[in-house]
Scaffold this motif. Structure first.
Motif, mmCIF file in Angstrom:
data_model
loop_
_atom_site.group_PDB
_atom_site.id
_atom_site.type_symbol
_atom_site.label_atom_id
_atom_site.label_comp_id
_atom_site.label_asym_id
_atom_site.label_seq_id
_atom_site.Cartn_x
_atom_site.Cartn_y
_atom_site.Cartn_z
ATOM 1 N N LEU A 1 0.829 -1.206 0.000
ATOM 2 C CA LEU A 1 0.000 0.000 0.000
ATOM 3 C C LEU A 1 0.863 1.255 0.000
ATOM 4 N N ALA A 2 1.914 1.262 0.815
ATOM 5 C CA ALA A 2 2.796 2.427 0.850
ATOM 6 C C ALA A 2 3.483 2.618 -0.501
ATOM 7 N N GLY A 3 3.933 1.516 -1.099
ATOM 8 C CA GLY A 3 4.579 1.606 -2.402
ATOM 9 C C GLY A 3 3.651 2.122 -3.476
ATOM 10 N N LEU A 4 2.398 1.684 -3.446
ATOM 11 C CA LEU A 4 1.420 2.161 -4.422
ATOM 12 C C LEU A 4 1.174 3.660 -4.265
ATOM 13 N N ALA A 5 1.139 4.122 -3.004
ATOM 14 C CA ALA A 5 0.940 5.554 -2.767
ATOM 15 C C ALA A 5 2.108 6.359 -3.340
ATOM 16 N N PHE A 6 3.330 5.897 -3.133
ATOM 17 C CA PHE A 6 4.496 6.581 -3.683
ATOM 18 C C PHE A 6 4.474 6.571 -5.211
ATOM 19 N N LYS A 7 4.123 5.422 -5.779
ATOM 20 C CA LYS A 7 4.109 5.312 -7.241
ATOM 21 C C LYS A 7 3.070 6.244 -7.841
ATOM 22 N N LYS A 8 1.873 6.259 -7.284
ATOM 23 C CA LYS A 8 0.800 7.101 -7.818
ATOM 24 C C LYS A 8 1.147 8.586 -7.676
ATOM 25 N N LYS A 9 1.691 8.972 -6.541
ATOM 26 C CA LYS A 9 2.035 10.380 -6.336
ATOM 27 C C LYS A 9 3.143 10.801 -7.310
ATOM 28 N N TRP A 10 4.134 9.925 -7.533
ATOM 29 C CA TRP A 10 5.209 10.221 -8.486
ATOM 30 C C TRP A 10 4.665 10.320 -9.905
ATOM 31 N N GLN A 11 3.765 9.408 -10.269
ATOM 32 C CA GLN A 11 3.170 9.440 -11.608
ATOM 33 C C GLN A 11 2.384 10.724 -11.823
ATOM 34 N N ASN A 12 1.613 11.125 -10.842
ATOM 35 C CA ASN A 12 0.825 12.360 -10.966
ATOM 36 C C ASN A 12 1.727 13.572 -11.165
ATOM 37 N N LYS A 13 2.820 13.626 -10.443
ATOM 38 C CA LYS A 13 3.742 14.752 -10.563
ATOM 39 C C LYS A 13 4.407 14.760 -11.943
ATOM 40 N N ARG A 14 4.827 13.582 -12.414
ATOM 41 C CA ARG A 14 5.490 13.497 -13.720
ATOM 42 C C ARG A 14 4.525 13.874 -14.850
ATOM 43 N N LYS A 15 3.286 13.420 -14.747
ATOM 44 C CA LYS A 15 2.297 13.761 -15.775
ATOM 45 C C LYS A 15 2.040 15.265 -15.801
ATOM 46 N N ALA A 16 1.953 15.864 -14.608
ATOM 47 C CA ALA A 16 1.722 17.308 -14.543
ATOM 48 C C ALA A 16 2.879 18.084 -15.164
ATOM 49 N N GLU A 17 4.077 17.513 -15.125
ATOM 50 C CA GLU A 17 5.257 18.158 -15.723
ATOM 51 C C GLU A 17 5.457 17.774 -17.178
ATOM 52 N N GLY A 18 4.566 16.919 -17.688
ATOM 53 C CA GLY A 18 4.674 16.497 -19.071
ATOM 54 C C GLY A 18 5.826 15.531 -19.324
ATOM 55 N N LYS A 19 6.213 14.780 -18.304
ATOM 56 C CA LYS A 19 7.328 13.847 -18.412
ATOM 57 C C LYS A 19 6.821 12.406 -18.397
ATOM 58 N N SER A 20 7.661 11.506 -18.891
ATOM 59 C CA SER A 20 7.284 10.088 -18.915
ATOM 60 C C SER A 20 7.237 9.532 -17.494
ATOM 61 N N CYS A 21 6.377 8.560 -17.296
ATOM 62 C CA CYS A 21 6.227 7.976 -15.949
ATOM 63 C C CYS A 21 6.138 6.451 -16.045
ATOM 64 N N ASP A 22 6.907 5.877 -16.980
ATOM 65 C CA ASP A 22 6.816 4.432 -17.209
ATOM 66 C C ASP A 22 8.006 3.655 -16.654
ATOM 67 N N LYS A 23 8.939 4.351 -15.959
ATOM 68 C CA LYS A 23 10.110 3.634 -15.442
ATOM 69 C C LYS A 23 10.386 3.985 -13.974
ATOM 70 N N PRO A 24 9.416 3.755 -13.090
ATOM 71 C CA PRO A 24 9.645 4.065 -11.674
ATOM 72 C C PRO A 24 10.627 3.086 -11.039
ATOM 73 N N ASN A 25 11.341 3.545 -10.015
ATOM 74 C CA ASN A 25 12.238 2.650 -9.277
ATOM 75 C C ASN A 25 12.218 2.985 -7.795
ATOM 76 N N ILE A 26 12.640 1.996 -7.013
ATOM 77 C CA ILE A 26 12.805 2.164 -5.563
ATOM 78 C C ILE A 26 14.240 1.797 -5.226
ATOM 79 N N VAL A 27 14.853 2.568 -4.339
ATOM 80 C CA VAL A 27 16.203 2.261 -3.873
ATOM 81 C C VAL A 27 16.121 1.638 -2.483
ATOM 82 N N THR A 28 16.739 0.475 -2.328
ATOM 83 C CA THR A 28 16.773 -0.227 -1.036
ATOM 84 C C THR A 28 18.157 -0.836 -0.849
#
Length: 512
Positions: A135-162
């Protein structure tokens, strides 16, 4: 096998039950792959399953698991009373829903979330930390996608650093929800994520950096404060706003009580969400976890479903729907019953048992302690002699004969040649059991000692010395060789061969 051959004495004592038992079931084998044609008495069904379960390990002696194995009888009673309540029926069970909300607020304040006393915290109960991380990961992914779309940038290659020491549920999230998992490799002697290397791996597609408060390998806390400071600097330089999630599955109910001065939680501005397992050091039986967000803005509204089910609006953010209410009720019981003082006492007792075990292991002279004194209440240890490290598997197996379940496994990639054993100290693993474990461990070590093998190896050497006998006359005569034999023997040190399977680029499956 037919049932008539395995009837327990309790059932044989009843002639009525015997007759029902024989008439209905003697002709049919035990149902293993399909449902039986006929019903059987409830007593018989109970006894069959009860007897099979006797072959399971003893949960109290399962030192491989963080999961709670004991609760007070009063809480056991509450669990049974709430067993038939479906957690999602909020309109029908408003008090259960209220208890869940109270738990969320208690945990949020424990983690120093910026919410007022009368303000509702943002969070949800789950079936464990795996669902909470999803659930936490989905929230991060969705928020990142929304920001990238608003900036007109691609949002098809998300990553997590661990770090490569993360639990396998992070790999599940990455694979199930199509997110690249970028892992910071550990090195021998440093078995957690290096914050400097982690921040170096962050790019514009990083949806979050995941830090662990209590590694499953050796119980060590990662330096979340340093990670926050380094990431803040990088965000200022790049213009990004990469956040942090803290996987506090094991440490979330340890650090606030033992190390209140440790800054790892919502006191750090980049920490946007935290998960914790109620069924670990939250002291509840398996089946409950929690995820808490810093604020409403960190949980995108489009992920929340509003369901008009059974007559009322029900907001829900979960991967499951129907589930039992018992563990939620049990969590609130523990919060109410124990309070801050009670949890602190339990954690201090666990750490004292861990200290006693650590000292006992050090006195054997055989082990290096891999875990840290400041961390989770566990002891991870490895054989000092690197040539003997594979004996960890034999030691683990030998301790099973006494009922102890202690895992042996190799460390993450880059340090997989280090083989450790790990003992998780829970509330029900007290001093007396620590002493008993140490005594059994010493017996097993003596049995594994190469200097005194239980079965000696003896080598026989035969030397053949020919004796020559010639015929009496030249006709038909010949030479006959009759060997004379001398036998020598000596005892040799047996050769011990260990064949083990090492995990390469894999997580420790099932170690949680």
């Amino acid at each position: 096998m037919v049932l008539s051959t395995v009837q327990p004495p309790e059932l044989r004592s009843s002639s009525t039950l015997d007759s029902i038992f024989a008439s209905r079931y003697v002709q049919d084998p035990l149902p293993r792959y399909k449902m039986a044609e006929r019903s059987i008495p409830k007593e018989a069904a109970y006894q069959i399953i009860h007897d099979e379960l006797l072959l399971d390990g003893n949960p109290r002696l399962n030192l491989a698991s963080f999961v709670t194995t004991w609760m007070e009888p009063e809480c056991d009673q509450l669990i049974m009373e709430g067993m038939n309540k479906n957690y999602v029926d909020m309109d029908e069970y408003p008090i259960t829903t209220e208890l869940q909300n109270r738990c969320v607020n208690i945990i949020a304040h424990l983690f120093n979330a910026p919410v007022d006393e009368n303000e509702a915290a943002v969070g949800v109960g789950t079936v464990g930390s795996s669902e909470a991380i999803m659930l936490a990961g989905l929230a991060f992914k969705k928020k990142w996608q929304n920001k990238r779309k608003a900036e007109g940038k691609s949002c098809d290659k998300p990553n997590i650093v661990t770090g490569s020491n993360v639990q396998v549920c992070w790999e599940k999230f990455a694979r199930y929800f199509e997110v690249e998992l970028k892992e910071v490799k550990v090195v021998e002697g440093y078995y957690v994520m290096d914050p400097i290397k982690a921040v170096e791996m962050v790019d514009e597609n990083t949806i979050c950096v995941a830090a662990i408060l209590g590694s499953t390998y050796n119980g060590e806390f990662e330096d979340v404060k340093l990670l926050n400071n380094l990431l803040e600097q990088k965000n200022k330089t790049t213009g990004w706003d990469t956040p942090i999630h803290v996987d506090a599955a094991s440490g979330g109910f340890v650090a606030p009580f033992l190390y209140p001065e440790l800054v790892w939680d919502f006191r750090l501005p980049l920490v946007k969400s935290i998960n914790v397992s109620g069924h670990k050091y939250g002291l509840v039986y398996a089946g409950v976890g929690w995820v808490i967000w810093r604020s409403k803005e960190d949980l995108p509204e489009e992920l929340i479903f509003h369901i008009n089910y059974l007559g009322a609006d029900q907001p829900t953010f979960t991967l499951n729907f129907s589930k039992g209410s018992s563990q939620i009720i049990a969590q609130y019981y523990q919060f109410l019953r124990m309070g801050f003082e009670g949890y602190k006492n339990v954690m201090q007792n666990c750490m004292e048992s861990a200290r006693q075990l650590r000292q006992g292991l050090e006195k054997t002279g055989c082990f290096d302690i891999v875990s840290k004194e400041k961390g989770l209440p566990l002891v991870a240890f490895a054989f000092k002699d690197k040539a003997k490290q594979a004996l960890a598997y034999k030691l683990s197996k030998a301790l099973r004969h006494y009922g102890w379940i202690i895992p042996a496994y190799n460390m993450p990639p880059n340090a997989e040649h280090v083989i450790i054993l790990r003992v998780v100290v829970r509330e029900d693993f007290g001093r007396q059991l620590v002493e008993k474990l140490l005594s059994h461990l010493k017996i097993v070590l003596n049995e594994l000692d190469d200097d005194g093998p239980p079965v000696p190896k003896i080598t026989f050497t035969i030397d053949l010395k020919p004796n020559v006998m010639k015929g009496e006359n030249g006709d038909g005569g010949g030479v006959l060789h009759v060997p004379g034999a001398s036998v020598y023997w000596k005892q040799e040190k047996p050769e011990t061969v260990h064949k083990e399977i090492l995990l390469v680029d894999e997580k420790t499956q099932g170690i949680c």
